[in-house]
Scaffold this motif. Structure first.
Motif, short mmCIF file in Angstrom:
data_model
loop_
_atom_site.label_atom_id
_atom_site.label_comp_id
_atom_site.label_asym_id
_atom_site.label_seq_id
_atom_site.Cartn_x
_atom_site.Cartn_y
_atom_site.Cartn_z
N ILE A 112 11.75 -7.71 5.52
CA ILE A 112 12.17 -8.27 4.46
C ILE A 112 10.93 -9.13 4.01
N ARG A 113 11.08 -9.43 2.60
CA ARG A 113 9.61 -10.40 2.25
C ARG A 113 9.90 -11.87 2.32
N ILE A 114 8.79 -12.28 2.83
CA ILE A 114 8.88 -14.04 3.01
C ILE A 114 7.78 -14.43 1.87
N ALA A 115 8.69 -15.40 1.33
CA ALA A 115 7.88 -16.22 0.24
C ALA A 115 7.45 -17.74 0.77
N VAL A 116 6.12 -17.97 0.47
CA VAL A 116 5.58 -19.27 0.91
C VAL A 116 5.22 -19.95 -0.51
N ASN A 117 5.09 -21.30 -0.21
CA ASN A 117 4.55 -22.10 -1.34
C ASN A 117 3.22 -22.29 -1.06
N PHE A 118 2.34 -22.34 -2.40
CA PHE A 118 1.02 -22.77 -2.33
C PHE A 118 0.61 -24.01 -3.34
N SER A 119 -0.32 -24.78 -2.64
CA SER A 119 -0.64 -25.97 -3.61
C SER A 119 -1.86 -25.57 -4.18
N GLY A 140 -0.63 -8.38 11.81
CA GLY A 140 -0.18 -7.11 11.42
C GLY A 140 0.88 -6.89 10.30
N THR A 141 0.66 -7.71 9.42
CA THR A 141 1.48 -7.96 8.29
C THR A 141 1.11 -6.94 7.13
N ALA A 142 2.13 -6.47 6.73
CA ALA A 142 1.76 -5.43 5.11
C ALA A 142 1.70 -6.53 3.93
N PRO A 143 1.00 -6.40 3.14
CA PRO A 143 0.60 -7.42 1.97
C PRO A 143 2.27 -7.57 1.53
N GLY A 144 2.77 -6.51 1.17
CA GLY A 144 4.00 -6.30 0.40
C GLY A 144 5.10 -7.17 1.05
N MET A 145 4.90 -7.66 2.43
CA MET A 145 5.95 -8.54 2.96
C MET A 145 5.61 -9.95 2.72
N ILE A 146 4.71 -10.12 2.01
CA ILE A 146 4.33 -11.46 1.73
C ILE A 146 4.71 -11.91 0.25
N GLU A 147 5.25 -13.12 -0.14
CA GLU A 147 5.35 -13.28 -1.65
C GLU A 147 4.65 -14.89 -1.72
N ILE A 148 3.96 -15.09 -2.68
CA ILE A 148 3.21 -16.21 -2.78
C ILE A 148 3.99 -16.95 -4.10
N GLN A 164 -7.91 -14.49 -12.43
CA GLN A 164 -8.77 -13.54 -11.60
C GLN A 164 -8.01 -13.62 -10.10
N THR A 165 -7.83 -14.48 -9.56
CA THR A 165 -7.48 -14.68 -8.23
C THR A 165 -6.07 -13.92 -8.07
N LEU A 166 -5.18 -14.36 -9.12
CA LEU A 166 -3.66 -13.67 -8.93
C LEU A 166 -3.89 -12.01 -9.19
N LYS A 167 -4.94 -11.74 -9.94
CA LYS A 167 -5.13 -10.27 -10.04
C LYS A 167 -5.54 -9.65 -8.86
N LYS A 168 -6.33 -10.22 -8.21
CA LYS A 168 -6.93 -9.93 -6.82
C LYS A 168 -5.82 -9.79 -5.66
N LEU A 169 -4.88 -10.90 -5.70
CA LEU A 169 -3.90 -10.79 -4.92
C LEU A 169 -2.74 -9.82 -4.99
N ARG A 170 -2.55 -9.42 -6.35
CA ARG A 170 -1.60 -8.57 -6.79
C ARG A 170 -2.23 -7.16 -6.40
N ASN A 171 -3.63 -7.10 -6.75
CA ASN A 171 -3.99 -5.54 -6.44
C ASN A 171 -4.02 -5.40 -4.83
N MET A 172 -3.97 -6.30 -3.97
CA MET A 172 -4.05 -6.27 -2.53
C MET A 172 -2.59 -5.94 -2.10
N GLY A 173 -1.64 -6.00 -3.11
CA GLY A 173 -0.17 -5.50 -2.77
C GLY A 173 0.77 -6.81 -2.40
N ILE A 174 0.17 -8.08 -2.61
CA ILE A 174 0.87 -9.13 -2.37
C ILE A 174 1.89 -9.53 -3.73
#
Ligand code: C2E
Ligand code: CA
Ligand code: CA
Ligand code: CA
Length: 280
Positions: A112-119, A140-148, A164-174
């Motif tokens: 399942i995906r786990i969501a974390v909060n970022f400051s 050993g975590t697939a990026p799609g298993m993480i939500e920010i 820019q940062t969000l685009k990079k994260l999204r392109n990583m698969g997060i």
């Protein structure tokens, strides 16, 4: 009258001392809390409204303080942000969520995906992308298993860099979601610009649904339609009653979290929820 005056002064003053003693102590101890292993994560299930299955979890931090007991993030996250310790704490949160998720998969559960909060300070780090990448690799975590989860106020602090940062994260698969939607700047114009996958409707809007006022229903309905027209999925947070859930189902909201299903629980309790939800 004099005595009364002195008494009320004393009461007022000692009350203030306990409060300032507490925050003084918390501020000092925060530095040591990471190495002393005093933080833990609790997990709140997020439910798919159509299938009633657990789709993901939001990880929320707790501090088990040796003198004061369990401390909620509303009290110590602001202190951690002031001292910039939030950057180190944020790394621990992400790594711990990844380790726990891995452990659940090794116990035979479907991922399942786990969501974390970022400051916002975390986004100001130049090495954010590298830091996240190495945590994913190490655990050993697939990026799609993480939500920010990001609040509007974090995003609008530095729009251009954030995009820019969000685009990079999204392109990583997060996976990315906008938290507390509707509470912050609510700049609808910018919603298209930020490459998030989903919106979380703030719990204050969901709680207003109970008053059965046509206005609150229209407001939530408008947010859901807006999100869907932008191809974003919608999570309702703070769902406490069956009535709220039924209204959200009628509005075609995809997922919900809230006390109606469960408050945030320990990793062990969450594992039990997962085994039940996945019929194992
Ligand atoms: P948030 O991200 O908006 O998290 C939702 C909060 O609502 C959580 O409070 C959760 O326990 C609570 N909640 C869940 N369901 C219900 C419900 O049905 N009714 C009501 N009234 N409340 C509900 P919590 O755990 O005390 O966290 C408070 C805030 O602290 C979070 O708000 C988030 O902004 C921050 N936070 C928590 N963990 C972290 C973290 O690891 N890092 C950072 N930077 N912030 C965090
Ligand atoms: Ca959140
Ligand atoms: Ca929220
Ligand atoms: Ca919040």
């Amino acid at each position: 009258a004099k005595e009364h005056g002195r008494n009320s002064f004393k009461v007022f003053h000692s009350g203030m001392n306990i409060q300032s003693y507490r925050s003084f102590q918390l501020q000092n101890d925060l530095r040591k809390a990471l190495e002393r292993n005093e933080f833990k994560l609790v997990y709140q299930p997020r439910i798919h409204i159509g299938s009633s299955k657990i789709t993901s979890a939001e990880a929320l931090i707790r501090w088990d303080h040796p003198n004061w007991g369990m401390i909620l993030p509303s009290e110590f996250i602001p202190l951690a942000e002031e001292s910039n310790l939030i950057v180190e704490i944020g790394k621990w949160v992400l790594a711990e969520a990844c380790r726990q998720n891995k452990a659940w998969q090794e116990a035979g559960l479907e991922p399942i995906r786990i969501a974390v909060n970022f400051s916002s300070q975390q986004f100001l780090q130049k090495d954010l992308i590298e830091t996240i990448s190495s945590i994913l690799t190490d655990t050993g975590t697939a990026p799609g298993m993480i939500e920010i989860e990001i609040t509007e106020s974090v995003i609008f602090k530095n729009e251009l860099a954030m995009t820019q940062t969000l685009k990079k994260l999204r392109n990583m698969g997060i996976y990315l979601s906008m938290d507390d939607f509707g509470m912050g700047y609510s700049s609808l114009k910018y919603l298209r610009q930020f490459p998030v996958h989903s919106l979380k409707i703030d719990k204050s809007f969901i709680q207003d649904l109970s008053s059965r006022s046509p206005e609150s229903l229209s407001l939530v309905s408008a947010i859901v339609s807006l999100a869907h027209s932008l191809k974003l999925s919608v999570v309702a947070e703070g769902v406490e009653t069956e009535e709220q859930l039924n209204q959200l189902r009628d509005l075609d909201c995809e997922e919900f979290q809230g006390y109606y299903f469960s408050p945030p629980v320990s990793a062990n309790e969450f594992e039990d929820f997962l085994f039940k939800s996945q019929d194992k």
